[in-house]
Enzyme design. Structure first.
Site, PDB file in Angstrom:
ATOM      1  CB  ALA A 232      -0.946  -0.018   1.205  1.00 42.67           C
ATOM      2  NE  ARG A 233       1.106   6.040  -0.701  1.00 40.23           N
ATOM      3  CZ  ARG A 233       1.543   6.510  -1.865  1.00 40.23           C
ATOM      4  NH1 ARG A 233       1.394   5.777  -2.953  1.00 40.23           N
ATOM      5  NH2 ARG A 233       2.124   7.684  -1.943  1.00 40.23           N
ATOM      6  CG  ASP A 257       5.408  -2.994  -4.415  1.00 38.98           C
ATOM      7  OD1 ASP A 257       6.432  -3.268  -5.064  1.00 38.98           O
ATOM      8  OD2 ASP A 257       4.473  -2.307  -4.874  1.00 38.98           O
ATOM      9  CD  GLU A 262       8.610   3.906  -2.475  1.00 36.77           C
ATOM     10  OE1 GLU A 262       8.255   4.420  -3.560  1.00 36.77           O
ATOM     11  OE2 GLU A 262       7.970   3.010  -1.897  1.00 36.77           O
ATOM     12  CG  HIS A 280       6.034   2.032  -5.185  1.00 37.17           C
ATOM     13  ND1 HIS A 280       6.015   3.159  -4.403  1.00 37.17           N
ATOM     14  CD2 HIS A 280       4.734   1.758  -5.446  1.00 37.17           C
ATOM     15  CE1 HIS A 280       4.774   3.555  -4.203  1.00 37.17           C
ATOM     16  NE2 HIS A 280       3.981   2.717  -4.839  1.00 37.17           N
ATOM     17  CB  ALA A 283       0.740   1.248 -10.494  1.00 37.50           C
TER      18      ALA A 283
END
Length: 525
Positions: A232-233, A257, A262, A280, A283
């Protein structure tokens, strides 16, 4: 003619959609150096950006005419939202286009946390080591999965996990428990129930309530050998607490992830064998990039026309702070007002909202959105979400809302626009989580998405009407994409005809000249 500038690369389908609009000029600034971009920005009414463009003080100062900014993605770390708000720029993001990609990435990490798939692959392919006995894993079947956050992503992860034979416990104070129980999951308001699970995955936004939601205290309550997933975050799990518990073995495995900072390529979590980390990639699918481009283009088109501002982050109501089921109604009510104004262009005397179901708790807050949508047709850029109620008062327009008994829908909104001669009534609802529908026009039942070019045609209910309409449109080479028909008990019918091309005034005049026509109007949503 409004201008949309695309500052960063998006999937070509986004450009195709933008270029297909006859009332929108598109500036392709993808390859434009950022210092040169500042010179072009004054031309733009709406901008589409991604992470490569810093929407900072210089960007905002250069955006002399910018009304809206679409961030083609979820994160808005590169956008000065406060600065945009002061300048009157509405900031939007695209939070759901990558839903399936994020769900499947979570499932990748969930499966790997049980079987250590990545570790075994690396051991064989890099170290050339064949040690089957080293890689015993666990089955998901029969294990309990705790899901924190049961929105678009969390609910879909749960659905897939149930298919693996897992037991799912959902924690989300902002949903109707039936959303979880109807699919076979267990709903809880006791966070300790989540901490007792075999696997835990988190799917919440990042805010004051959720940052460091899992820390030392929560980990201490977990069972030994728990496995944690975060796609998620970064920062929802306290990274220092996570590191300690992974080193001690309290947490058997973690799939990560996202990181607080980052790129996270130097993070100490990467040194642990019981961690699988990805850069990450939630998406990063071709399909999601296409979906993001389509969503960003559609939002830019709506914003350029002033119809609505989907997923806006700095409106009077922050849609991300609303219960998930309410947010689509904020967008829908603005579209309904704009639709009503296009069907009757006479001076407006009153705008009324009627709400059915639990969405009625938020009806008063939605008045501003209904006003802007309804008056945008006549006031253009002079009306916005700050001055909407003042503009209505200035014009002597009465604004009101009421909660009414349910009429067969769990939640429904109705916008009534009263003119000096008539009343235009538009009813709408949301199916599923986000599927907006217009279900009533002036008492005629219908069912269509509030999107696209459409002719609304009221007629006497006699044979031959459809063929007459089709003949006129065929002569003008207008393609009919969909045809929805409603009838009443008084001998009248109302058709909503979705078309692929713009309808000029002379075509509308021909339709109005038909003997069976009561009235015909053209609307674009």
């Amino acid at each position: 003619m409004k201008t949309v500038i695309v500052c960063d690369a998006i999937h070509p389908v986004g450009f195709e959609l933008l270029n297909a609009q006859s009332d929108i000029k598109v500036i392709d600034a993808v390859s434009t150096p950022k210092d040169e971009l500042l010179k072009i920005l004054p031309e733009a009414d709406v901008a589409i950006t991604r992470s490569s463009t810093d929407c900072d003080e210089k960007f905002i100062a250069a955006s002399k005419n910018l009304k809206a900014l679409v961030r083609a993605g979820v994160g808005v770390d590169n956008v000065d939202i406060e600065g945009c708000s002061k300048k009157g720029i509405i900031v939007m993001n695209v939070p759901t286009a990558n839903t399936i990609a994020a769900v499947e990435m979570t499932m990748c990490h969930l499966l790997n946390s049980a079987r250590k798939y990545v570790n075994s692959v690396n051991d064989l392919q890099i170290n050339k080591t064949w040690k089957r006995e080293k890689w015993y894993g666990n089955e998901l079947y029969g294990k309990t999965l705790g899901v924190i956050g049961f929105g678009n992503i969390g609910s879909r992860v749960s659905f897939r996990s149930l298919a693996f034979g897992m037991k799912v416990i959902a924690y989300d104070p902002y949903i109707d428990p039936a959303k979880a129980t109807d699919m076979g999951a267990t709903y809880t308001r006791n966070f300790d129930d989540i901490l007792a699970c075999d696997f835990i995955t988190i799917h919440t936004p990042k805010n004051k309530e959720t940052v460091n939601m899992i820390g030392d205290e929560e980990i201490a309550k977990m069972k030994d050998g728990v496995r944690l997933i975060n796609c998620a975050r970064g920062g929802l799990y306290n990274e220092d607490s996570l590191l300690k518990a992974l080193k001690s073995g309290k947490i058997a495995y973690a799939g990560i992830d996202v990181f607080v900072k980052e790129p996270g390529n130097t993070h100490p979590l990467l040194d642990l064998e019981n961690v699988s980390a990805t850069p990450h990639l939630g998406a990063n699918t071709y399909e999601s990039q296409k979906n993001i481009a389509i969503a960003a283009a559609e939002q830019a088109i709506s914003a350029a026309r002033g119809i609505c501002y989907p997923n806006a982050l700095n409106l009077p109501i922050k849609t991300e702070d609303l219960p998930p089921f309410v947010a689509p109604y904020v967008e829908l009510i603005s579209k309904m007002g704009y639709f009503a104004a296009q069907l009757n262009k006479r001076p407006i005397r009153a705008i009324k909202i009627e709400a059915e179901g639990s969405v009625g708790d938020y009806a008063k807050s939605m008045l501003t959105f209904a006003i802007v949508g309804t008056l945008k047709e006549t006031l253009g850029d002079s009306i916005n979400y700050v001055n909407a109620k003042f503009k209505a008062e200035e014009k002597g327009i009465d604004i009101s809302f009421s909660v009414v008994p349910e009429s067969g829908y769990k939640n429904k909104l109705t916008v009534k626009v009263l003119t000096d001669k008539d009343v235009v009534t538009i009813g709408g609802t949301v199916f599923g989580e986000t599927e907006q529908r217009i279900v009533n026009i002036n008492g005629f039942k219908t069912d269509f998405k509030p999107k696209g070019r459409m002719i609304v045609f009221k007629n006497t209910d006699v044979p031959g009407v459809i063929s007459s309409i089709s003949s006129i449109l065929a002569e003008e080479k207008i393609n009919i994409a969909d045809f929805r028909l409603g009838r009443d008990d008084n001998g009248f019918a109302l058709a909503v005809i979705l078309v692929d091309q713009d309808i000029k005034k002379d075509i509308l005049a021909k339709l109005n000249a038909l003997e069976t026509c009561v009235w015909a109007e053209y609307a674009v949503l």
